[in-house]
Scaffold this motif. Structure first.
Motif, PDB file in Angstrom:
ATOM      1  N   GLY A 120       0.789  -1.217   0.000  1.00  0.00           N
ATOM      2  CA  GLY A 120       0.000   0.000   0.000  1.00  0.00           C
ATOM      3  C   GLY A 120       0.819   1.264   0.000  1.00  0.00           C
ATOM      4  O   GLY A 120       0.282   2.352   0.240  1.00  0.00           O
ATOM      5  N   GLY A 121       2.113   1.139  -0.287  1.00  0.00           N
ATOM      6  CA  GLY A 121       2.961   2.321  -0.323  1.00  0.00           C
ATOM      7  C   GLY A 121       3.239   2.870   1.062  1.00  0.00           C
ATOM      8  O   GLY A 121       3.055   2.197   2.080  1.00  0.00           O
ATOM      9  N   ILE A 122       3.696   4.103   1.108  1.00  0.00           N
ATOM     10  CA  ILE A 122       4.035   4.758   2.377  1.00  0.00           C
ATOM     11  C   ILE A 122       2.854   5.598   2.865  1.00  0.00           C
ATOM     12  O   ILE A 122       2.387   6.498   2.167  1.00  0.00           O
ATOM     13  CB  ILE A 122       5.285   5.645   2.215  1.00  0.00           C
ATOM     14  N   ALA A 123       2.391   5.285   4.096  1.00  0.00           N
ATOM     15  CA  ALA A 123       1.292   6.047   4.694  1.00  0.00           C
ATOM     16  C   ALA A 123       1.806   7.075   5.684  1.00  0.00           C
ATOM     17  O   ALA A 123       1.114   8.063   5.982  1.00  0.00           O
ATOM     18  CB  ALA A 123       0.319   5.110   5.396  1.00  0.00           C
ATOM     19  N   GLY A 124       2.999   6.852   6.229  1.00  0.00           N
ATOM     20  CA  GLY A 124       3.540   7.790   7.200  1.00  0.00           C
ATOM     21  C   GLY A 124       5.020   7.565   7.438  1.00  0.00           C
ATOM     22  O   GLY A 124       5.532   6.464   7.246  1.00  0.00           O
ATOM     23  N   VAL A 125       5.692   8.626   7.853  1.00  0.00           N
ATOM     24  CA  VAL A 125       7.096   8.575   8.258  1.00  0.00           C
ATOM     25  C   VAL A 125       7.220   9.357   9.552  1.00  0.00           C
ATOM     26  O   VAL A 125       6.616  10.434   9.709  1.00  0.00           O
ATOM     27  CB  VAL A 125       8.024   9.172   7.177  1.00  0.00           C
ATOM     28  N   GLN A 126       7.973   8.817  10.515  1.00  0.00           N
ATOM     29  CA  GLN A 126       8.133   9.464  11.807  1.00  0.00           C
ATOM     30  C   GLN A 126       9.611   9.636  12.137  1.00  0.00           C
ATOM     31  O   GLN A 126      10.444   8.795  11.781  1.00  0.00           O
ATOM     32  CB  GLN A 126       7.453   8.631  12.898  1.00  0.00           C
ATOM     33  N   VAL A 127       9.897  10.736  12.816  1.00  0.00           N
ATOM     34  CA  VAL A 127      11.267  11.084  13.183  1.00  0.00           C
ATOM     35  C   VAL A 127      11.377  11.150  14.705  1.00  0.00           C
ATOM     36  O   VAL A 127      10.449  11.613  15.388  1.00  0.00           O
ATOM     37  CB  VAL A 127      11.667  12.444  12.563  1.00  0.00           C
ATOM     38  N   ARG A 128      12.496  10.691  15.241  1.00  0.00           N
ATOM     39  CA  ARG A 128      12.756  10.737  16.680  1.00  0.00           C
ATOM     40  C   ARG A 128      14.152  11.319  16.912  1.00  0.00           C
ATOM     41  O   ARG A 128      15.098  10.972  16.204  1.00  0.00           O
ATOM     42  CB  ARG A 128      12.658   9.333  17.277  1.00  0.00           C
ATOM     43  N   VAL A 129      14.261  12.199  17.901  1.00  0.00           N
ATOM     44  CA  VAL A 129      15.544  12.810  18.242  1.00  0.00           C
ATOM     45  C   VAL A 129      15.906  12.427  19.678  1.00  0.00           C
ATOM     46  O   VAL A 129      15.091  12.615  20.598  1.00  0.00           O
ATOM     47  CB  VAL A 129      15.492  14.349  18.095  1.00  0.00           C
ATOM     48  N   ASP A 130      17.086  11.848  19.837  1.00  0.00           N
ATOM     49  CA  ASP A 130      17.626  11.498  21.154  1.00  0.00           C
ATOM     50  C   ASP A 130      16.700  10.584  21.954  1.00  0.00           C
ATOM     51  O   ASP A 130      16.536  10.742  23.184  1.00  0.00           O
ATOM     52  CB  ASP A 130      17.926  12.772  21.957  1.00  0.00           C
ATOM     53  N   GLY A 167      13.519  10.418  22.013  1.00  0.00           N
ATOM     54  CA  GLY A 167      12.269  11.020  22.441  1.00  0.00           C
ATOM     55  C   GLY A 167      11.078  10.432  21.717  1.00  0.00           C
ATOM     56  O   GLY A 167      11.152   9.359  21.104  1.00  0.00           O
ATOM     57  N   PRO A 168       9.959  11.114  21.758  1.00  0.00           N
ATOM     58  CA  PRO A 168       8.749  10.590  21.106  1.00  0.00           C
ATOM     59  C   PRO A 168       8.872  10.617  19.593  1.00  0.00           C
ATOM     60  O   PRO A 168       9.596  11.451  19.025  1.00  0.00           O
ATOM     61  CB  PRO A 168       7.652  11.549  21.599  1.00  0.00           C
ATOM     62  N   TRP A 169       8.150   9.737  18.945  1.00  0.00           N
ATOM     63  CA  TRP A 169       8.103   9.742  17.490  1.00  0.00           C
ATOM     64  C   TRP A 169       7.188  10.878  17.029  1.00  0.00           C
ATOM     65  O   TRP A 169       6.076  11.029  17.520  1.00  0.00           O
ATOM     66  CB  TRP A 169       7.572   8.409  16.957  1.00  0.00           C
ATOM     67  N   ILE A 170       7.670  11.661  16.070  1.00  0.00           N
ATOM     68  CA  ILE A 170       6.939  12.816  15.550  1.00  0.00           C
ATOM     69  C   ILE A 170       6.665  12.596  14.068  1.00  0.00           C
ATOM     70  O   ILE A 170       7.570  12.221  13.309  1.00  0.00           O
ATOM     71  CB  ILE A 170       7.738  14.114  15.753  1.00  0.00           C
ATOM     72  N   ASP A 171       5.448  12.807  13.646  1.00  0.00           N
ATOM     73  CA  ASP A 171       5.083  12.621  12.240  1.00  0.00           C
ATOM     74  C   ASP A 171       5.802  13.633  11.353  1.00  0.00           C
ATOM     75  O   ASP A 171       5.783  14.839  11.623  1.00  0.00           O
ATOM     76  CB  ASP A 171       3.575  12.782  12.055  1.00  0.00           C
ATOM     77  N   ALA A 172       6.427  13.123  10.305  1.00  0.00           N
ATOM     78  CA  ALA A 172       7.053  13.984   9.303  1.00  0.00           C
ATOM     79  C   ALA A 172       6.025  14.331   8.227  1.00  0.00           C
ATOM     80  O   ALA A 172       4.980  13.690   8.116  1.00  0.00           O
ATOM     81  CB  ALA A 172       8.252  13.284   8.680  1.00  0.00           C
ATOM     82  N   GLN A 173       6.336  15.324   7.444  1.00  0.00           N
ATOM     83  CA  GLN A 173       5.476  15.688   6.326  1.00  0.00           C
ATOM     84  C   GLN A 173       5.880  14.872   5.106  1.00  0.00           C
ATOM     85  O   GLN A 173       7.075  14.732   4.809  1.00  0.00           O
ATOM     86  CB  GLN A 173       5.593  17.189   6.022  1.00  0.00           C
ATOM     87  N   LEU A 174       4.899  14.324   4.407  1.00  0.00           N
ATOM     88  CA  LEU A 174       5.155  13.480   3.246  1.00  0.00           C
ATOM     89  C   LEU A 174       5.134  14.300   1.972  1.00  0.00           C
ATOM     90  O   LEU A 174       4.346  15.243   1.831  1.00  0.00           O
ATOM     91  CB  LEU A 174       4.113  12.371   3.152  1.00  0.00           C
ATOM     92  N   GLY A 175       5.988  13.898   1.048  1.00  0.00           N
ATOM     93  CA  GLY A 175       5.956  14.467  -0.286  1.00  0.00           C
ATOM     94  C   GLY A 175       4.852  13.815  -1.101  1.00  0.00           C
ATOM     95  O   GLY A 175       4.071  13.003  -0.604  1.00  0.00           O
ATOM     96  N   TRP A 227      10.046  12.672   2.203  1.00  0.00           N
ATOM     97  CA  TRP A 227       9.497  13.169   3.455  1.00  0.00           C
ATOM     98  C   TRP A 227      10.450  14.196   4.048  1.00  0.00           C
ATOM     99  O   TRP A 227      11.628  14.228   3.721  1.00  0.00           O
ATOM    100  CB  TRP A 227       9.265  12.025   4.452  1.00  0.00           C
ATOM    101  N   PHE A 228       9.941  15.035   4.957  1.00  0.00           N
ATOM    102  CA  PHE A 228      10.829  15.963   5.660  1.00  0.00           C
ATOM    103  C   PHE A 228      10.210  16.362   6.998  1.00  0.00           C
ATOM    104  O   PHE A 228       8.990  16.254   7.206  1.00  0.00           O
ATOM    105  CB  PHE A 228      11.129  17.200   4.814  1.00  0.00           C
ATOM    106  N   HIS A 229      11.064  16.830   7.899  1.00  0.00           N
ATOM    107  CA  HIS A 229      10.635  17.265   9.229  1.00  0.00           C
ATOM    108  C   HIS A 229      11.490  18.457   9.639  1.00  0.00           C
ATOM    109  O   HIS A 229      12.724  18.426   9.500  1.00  0.00           O
ATOM    110  CB  HIS A 229      10.811  16.130  10.241  1.00  0.00           C
ATOM    111  N   ARG A 230      10.844  19.506  10.123  1.00  0.00           N
ATOM    112  CA  ARG A 230      11.572  20.690  10.599  1.00  0.00           C
ATOM    113  C   ARG A 230      11.840  20.526  12.098  1.00  0.00           C
ATOM    114  O   ARG A 230      10.912  20.411  12.906  1.00  0.00           O
ATOM    115  CB  ARG A 230      10.760  21.957  10.328  1.00  0.00           C
ATOM    116  N   TRP A 231      13.119  20.544  12.425  1.00  0.00           N
ATOM    117  CA  TRP A 231      13.566  20.271  13.789  1.00  0.00           C
ATOM    118  C   TRP A 231      14.221  21.520  14.359  1.00  0.00           C
ATOM    119  O   TRP A 231      15.098  22.122  13.728  1.00  0.00           O
ATOM    120  CB  TRP A 231      14.540  19.097  13.766  1.00  0.00           C
ATOM    121  N   SER A 232      13.803  21.912  15.555  1.00  0.00           N
ATOM    122  CA  SER A 232      14.417  23.041  16.248  1.00  0.00           C
ATOM    123  C   SER A 232      15.609  22.510  17.040  1.00  0.00           C
ATOM    124  O   SER A 232      15.448  21.962  18.147  1.00  0.00           O
ATOM    125  CB  SER A 232      13.405  23.710  17.185  1.00  0.00           C
ATOM    126  N   ALA A 233      16.791  22.626  16.468  1.00  0.00           N
ATOM    127  CA  ALA A 233      17.981  21.978  17.010  1.00  0.00           C
ATOM    128  C   ALA A 233      18.659  22.841  18.060  1.00  0.00           C
ATOM    129  O   ALA A 233      18.951  24.023  17.829  1.00  0.00           O
ATOM    130  CB  ALA A 233      18.966  21.685  15.877  1.00  0.00           C
TER     131      ALA A 233
END
Length: 499
Positions: free
Chosen positions: A420-430, A432-440, A451-457
């Motif tokens: 069924g292809g890609i329904a979601g992508v999630q990013v985790r830093v250190d 922490g919790p999984w955060i939904d990324a934005q899909l292309g 996909w991409f995710h804006r992270w406040s580093a």
């Protein structure tokens, strides 16, 4: 110093033989070049773990390193031949002939070997000892001649030029023969919808939505690029079928053409690795080709596909005919297949790793059973069924990158063919919790997705991880597995430092 001189004579004589043999092979069959033939024999006899180590360690340069290693070994023995010739010419020349004999044996053991393929080895067998003999005689005469040093230098220069010209001319001729053939492909009867505009220009460093043909990965056992003419090519369907069928290239092109966007993945690809690419493929449905021969009453459980050189790949018949867009492909990204990617025709079966689905330079499709026949990779212990595992990759930022604090864009690609292809992508830093990324945009179930995710580093060292979720709800597994025997798994994680 004298030993070095004589060792150099052996090396130079061997290079003359290799250069002229390479030219002869370029004019006949590039794979018959002695060094390439020995290299191919080494590949066939290399244990699977060693192959995997080479691909992991050297990537696409593995073949270059192999050829370089074979050449280095030959030149070491050539130096020994030169030292032997110092005592007795026959011993040195004999060792060179033995080296050529090993190469000739490697040529003859190839499944596609023909008598003419021995020509490059014969050239080397004549040229190398002759060059060594000339060097020995010139060296001996120089001791009793006033202009002996000049004669030696002229001889060395002439032989070095001969070796260089042979090698360079061989590369030029092989390159000219490997140019794309002028073929006009028909329009698809079942075209793919327009591919949406990707995130290529919006997320710097992200993988392009459609992989340019020149950048598409290549992993196979060939050290050369086969040169097969469309007019000479045929595809045979045989084995447990109602009737044996042989198609010419024009006959294949006359069948209904299907166009699909499909992502291919090599089983050797590590988690986050480069051996994956998305392209638009044009071809005939594999089931349409098989139906010509009749497989309704077959007892076969596999399709044994064979390339022009006898390389075999096993595909489970049930998976190849389950309704997925399996193709006998003739086009890639709107053009005929490049020679390095299988011209005139290859298999493209979505959702299966390439070692059971992507035979290049296709010549034969044989319906048979796994009990009766085992293909190249099956004999080496790889899996019989090898569905591509759900995976997401971080393209940007790179591992160990030095970043500025603030807004950082994390992006990449993810794929989940036949789920069924890609329904979601999630990013985790250190951790922490999984955060939904934005899909292309969505290119289809069998195509990857950006996909991409804006992270406040914040300043410091950070570990970034990514995971994908398929359209059928199946998540990417975090369980680590190496590529052997059915593909790598685990999460792609990397470290960055923010200042």
């Amino acid at each position: 110093m004298r030993k070095l001189i004589w060792a150099g004579y052996g090396v130079l004589a061997t290079l003359v033989g290799i250069g002229l043999a390479h030219l002869a092979a370029a004019l006949t069959d590039p794979a018959a070049s002695p060094v390439l033939a020995v290299g191919s024999a080494v590949i066939d006899r290399t244990p699977t773990p060693v192959k995997e180590w080479a691909i992991r360690s050297f990537g696409s340069a593995d073949k270059t390193i192999l050829v370089g290693s074979v050449l280095a070994g030959v030149l070491v023995l050539a130096a020994v031949a030169g030292l032997l010739a110092r005592r007795r010419l026959g011993l040195g020349a004999g060792l060179l002939v033995v080296l050529v004999g090993i190469a000739a044996g490697a040529v003859l053991t190839r499944p596609e070997a023909e008598p003419l393929d021995l020509l490059p080895s014969l050239v080397a067998a004549l040229a190398a000892p002759a060059a060594l003999r000339l060097l020995v005689r010139t060296h001996t005469r120089a001791a009793t001649s006033d202009d002996g040093r000049r004669t030696v230098l002229l001889t060395l220069t002439a032989l070095a030029a001969m070796a260089a010209v042979g090698g360079v001319a061989g590369r030029l001729v092989a390159g000219l023969r490997a140019r794309p053939e002028d073929v006009t492909l028909p329009s698809p009867a079942d075209p793919a919808p327009p591919l949406p505009r990707g995130l290529d220009d919006q997320v710097p460093g992200i993988t392009r939505f459609r992989t340019p043909t020149a950048d598409f990965y290549r992993v196979d056992t060939r050290l050369d690029v086969p040169v097969i003419g469309a007019d000479d090519w045929t595809l045979t369907i045989d084995g447990d079928v109602d009737r044996k069928v042989t198609l010419g290239f024009d006959e294949l092109l006359a069948m209904p053409m299907v166009e699909r966007d499909i992502t291919l993945t090599c089983v050797s690809n590590s988690v986050g690795g480069p051996y994956v690419g998305g392209a638009r493929w044009l071809g005939v449905r594999l089931t349409d080709v098989l139906d010509l021969a009749g497989i309704g009453s077959t007892k076969a459980d596999q399709i044994l596909s064979t390339d022009f050189a006898g390389m075999t790949i096993s595909t489970p018949l049930a998976l190849a005919t389950d309704g997925r867009d399996a193709l006998v492909a003739v086009g890639m990204n709107g053009r005929p297949l490049p020679r390095e990617h299988g011209f005139p025709a290859r298999l493209v079966i979505p959702g299966l790793y390439g070692f059971i689905s992507a035979t290049k330079w296709l010549r034969r499709l044989t319906l048979t059973t796994y009990d009766d026949h085992q293909a190249y990779w099956t004999k080496r212990g790889w899996a019989t069924e090898a569905p591509i595992k759900i995976s997401a990759r971080i393209d940007t930022p790179r591992a160990l990158a030095e970043l500025d604090a603030g807004d950082v864009v994390v992006g990449g690609v993810a794929w989940a063919q036949e789920r069924g292809g890609i329904a979601g992508v999630q990013v985790r830093v250190d951790g922490g919790p999984w955060i939904d990324a934005q899909l292309g945009p969505d290119g289809g179930d069998d195509y990857w997705r950006q996909w991409f995710h804006r992270w406040s580093a914040a300043p410091g060292a950070h570990r970034i991880a990514v995971r994908a979720v398929a359209g059928n709800g199946e998540p990417q597994t975090a369980a680590r597995a190496e590529p052997f025997p059915d593909g790598a798994s685990g999460l792609h994680e990397l470290l960055v430092r923010v200042s």
